[in-house]
Motif scaffolding. Sequence first.
Motif, mmCIF file in Angstrom:
data_model
loop_
_atom_site.group_PDB
_atom_site.id
_atom_site.type_symbol
_atom_site.label_atom_id
_atom_site.label_comp_id
_atom_site.label_asym_id
_atom_site.label_seq_id
_atom_site.Cartn_x
_atom_site.Cartn_y
_atom_site.Cartn_z
ATOM 1 N N ARG A 38 27.850 113.146 -109.999
ATOM 2 C CA ARG A 38 29.104 113.425 -110.367
ATOM 3 C C ARG A 38 29.245 114.698 -110.840
ATOM 4 O O ARG A 38 30.509 115.218 -110.115
ATOM 5 N N MET A 39 28.583 115.440 -111.715
ATOM 6 C CA MET A 39 28.885 116.731 -111.999
ATOM 7 C C MET A 39 28.847 117.594 -110.950
ATOM 8 O O MET A 39 29.437 118.476 -110.706
ATOM 9 N N ARG A 40 27.627 117.189 -110.211
ATOM 10 C CA ARG A 40 27.397 118.199 -108.875
ATOM 11 C C ARG A 40 28.540 118.022 -107.989
ATOM 12 O O ARG A 40 28.762 119.122 -107.434
ATOM 13 N N TYR A 41 29.081 116.931 -107.657
ATOM 14 C CA TYR A 41 30.227 116.722 -106.824
ATOM 15 C C TYR A 41 31.571 117.295 -107.460
ATOM 16 O O TYR A 41 31.946 118.151 -106.515
ATOM 17 N N ILE A 42 31.674 117.037 -108.554
ATOM 18 C CA ILE A 42 32.926 117.935 -109.322
ATOM 19 C C ILE A 42 33.174 119.567 -109.095
ATOM 20 O O ILE A 42 33.887 120.084 -108.861
ATOM 21 N N ASP A 43 31.672 119.866 -109.131
ATOM 22 C CA ASP A 43 31.437 121.382 -109.320
ATOM 23 C C ASP A 43 31.720 121.682 -107.897
ATOM 24 O O ASP A 43 32.376 122.967 -107.780
ATOM 25 N N ALA A 44 31.026 121.013 -106.721
ATOM 26 C CA ALA A 44 31.294 121.587 -105.616
ATOM 27 C C ALA A 44 32.778 121.288 -105.111
ATOM 28 O O ALA A 44 33.321 122.172 -104.083
ATOM 29 N N PHE A 45 33.408 120.100 -105.536
ATOM 30 C CA PHE A 45 34.752 120.065 -105.068
ATOM 31 C C PHE A 45 35.716 120.948 -105.517
ATOM 32 O O PHE A 45 36.438 121.785 -104.700
ATOM 33 N N HIS A 46 35.370 121.562 -106.699
ATOM 34 C CA HIS A 46 36.267 122.646 -107.381
ATOM 35 C C HIS A 46 35.910 124.179 -106.780
ATOM 36 O O HIS A 46 36.793 124.861 -106.387
ATOM 37 N N ASP A 47 34.692 124.351 -106.240
ATOM 38 C CA ASP A 47 34.277 125.300 -105.407
ATOM 39 C C ASP A 47 34.995 125.435 -104.138
ATOM 40 O O ASP A 47 35.523 126.545 -103.883
ATOM 41 N N LEU A 48 35.221 124.281 -103.778
ATOM 42 C CA LEU A 48 35.781 124.237 -102.211
ATOM 43 C C LEU A 48 37.133 124.331 -102.456
ATOM 44 O O LEU A 48 37.884 125.148 -101.283
ATOM 45 N N HIS A 49 37.924 123.674 -103.505
ATOM 46 C CA HIS A 49 39.385 123.671 -103.679
ATOM 47 C C HIS A 49 39.669 124.654 -104.411
ATOM 48 O O HIS A 49 41.137 124.459 -104.699
ATOM 49 N N LYS A 50 39.339 124.878 -105.450
ATOM 50 C CA LYS A 50 39.542 125.526 -106.441
ATOM 51 C C LYS A 50 40.601 124.970 -107.488
ATOM 52 O O LYS A 50 41.338 125.384 -108.380
ATOM 53 N N ALA A 51 40.272 123.593 -107.446
ATOM 54 C CA ALA A 51 41.048 122.675 -108.188
ATOM 55 C C ALA A 51 40.389 121.165 -108.258
ATOM 56 O O ALA A 51 39.476 121.091 -107.334
ATOM 57 N N VAL A 52 40.567 120.361 -109.321
ATOM 58 C CA VAL A 52 40.005 118.922 -109.243
ATOM 59 C C VAL A 52 41.374 118.175 -109.449
ATOM 60 O O VAL A 52 41.125 116.849 -109.354
ATOM 61 N N ASN A 53 42.309 118.662 -110.144
ATOM 62 C CA ASN A 53 43.648 117.828 -110.382
ATOM 63 C C ASN A 53 44.519 117.698 -109.126
ATOM 64 O O ASN A 53 44.706 118.860 -108.388
ATOM 65 N N CYS A 54 44.905 116.291 -109.169
ATOM 66 C CA CYS A 54 45.852 116.179 -107.726
ATOM 67 C C CYS A 54 47.052 117.130 -108.200
ATOM 68 O O CYS A 54 47.498 117.877 -106.713
ATOM 69 N N SER A 55 47.610 117.419 -109.063
ATOM 70 C CA SER A 55 48.728 118.471 -109.324
ATOM 71 C C SER A 55 48.526 119.826 -108.809
ATOM 72 O O SER A 55 49.254 120.544 -108.351
ATOM 73 N N GLN A 56 46.995 120.116 -108.971
ATOM 74 C CA GLN A 56 46.754 121.528 -108.678
ATOM 75 C C GLN A 56 46.614 121.405 -107.132
ATOM 76 O O GLN A 56 46.476 122.479 -106.646
ATOM 77 N N LEU A 57 46.323 120.345 -106.265
ATOM 78 C CA LEU A 57 45.923 120.102 -105.024
ATOM 79 C C LEU A 57 47.027 119.925 -104.362
ATOM 80 O O LEU A 57 46.942 120.197 -103.111
ATOM 81 N N LYS A 58 48.222 120.248 -104.913
ATOM 82 C CA LYS A 58 49.489 120.028 -104.267
ATOM 83 C C LYS A 58 49.788 120.807 -103.063
ATOM 84 O O LYS A 58 50.174 120.537 -101.957
ATOM 85 N N SER A 59 49.562 122.082 -103.370
ATOM 86 C CA SER A 59 49.694 123.148 -102.375
ATOM 87 C C SER A 59 48.878 122.646 -100.912
ATOM 88 O O SER A 59 49.312 122.839 -99.877
ATOM 89 N N HIS A 60 47.696 122.146 -101.198
ATOM 90 C CA HIS A 60 46.905 121.791 -100.010
ATOM 91 C C HIS A 60 47.787 120.856 -99.007
ATOM 92 O O HIS A 60 48.058 120.547 -97.886
ATOM 93 N N ARG A 61 48.288 119.616 -99.904
ATOM 94 C CA ARG A 61 48.995 118.422 -99.336
ATOM 95 C C ARG A 61 50.353 119.066 -98.599
ATOM 96 O O ARG A 61 50.631 118.501 -97.613
ATOM 97 N N GLU A 62 50.910 120.010 -99.191
ATOM 98 C CA GLU A 62 52.160 120.452 -98.749
ATOM 99 C C GLU A 62 51.866 121.328 -97.413
ATOM 100 O O GLU A 62 52.655 121.352 -96.386
#
Length: 126
Positions: A75-99
């Motif tokens: 879980r921690m490895r996934y969270i770290d890698a997800f953050h490295d990839l997208h610079k965020a883990v919260n949906c609200s912070q990922l809004k720019s990707h969605r938009e």
Amino acid sequence: MKEKAVYYYNKGYNCSQCMLKAAEKYYGLNIPEECYDLCKGLNTGLGIGGTCSLISAATMIFGLLFDEKTVKRLRMRYIDAFHDLHKAVNCSQLKSHREYYGNCSILIGEAAELLEQIIAEEKKKY
């Protein structure tokens, strides 16, 4: 797994549901329908822009495949890698990707690839 996850997302499954469904098919799991119902309220970061439900789904999938100690580590490895990839883990912070892309399909595909990679690497250890 990436293609399956995006396929289910495009069929109307939310982010966590499409990850679970793709993992069920890809890994030959038997996930009861009620588990998909449990994910109904996880989308959009529990409705408040919190942790992306792709992370929640990945953690659930780890739980179906590994023991608790391994799940916590992955879980921690996934969270770290997800953050490295997208610079965020919260949906609200990922809004720019969605938009930018119009929906979450790109994020879902990348999240599924990441999940598949981490699981494959962990299974090599056994």
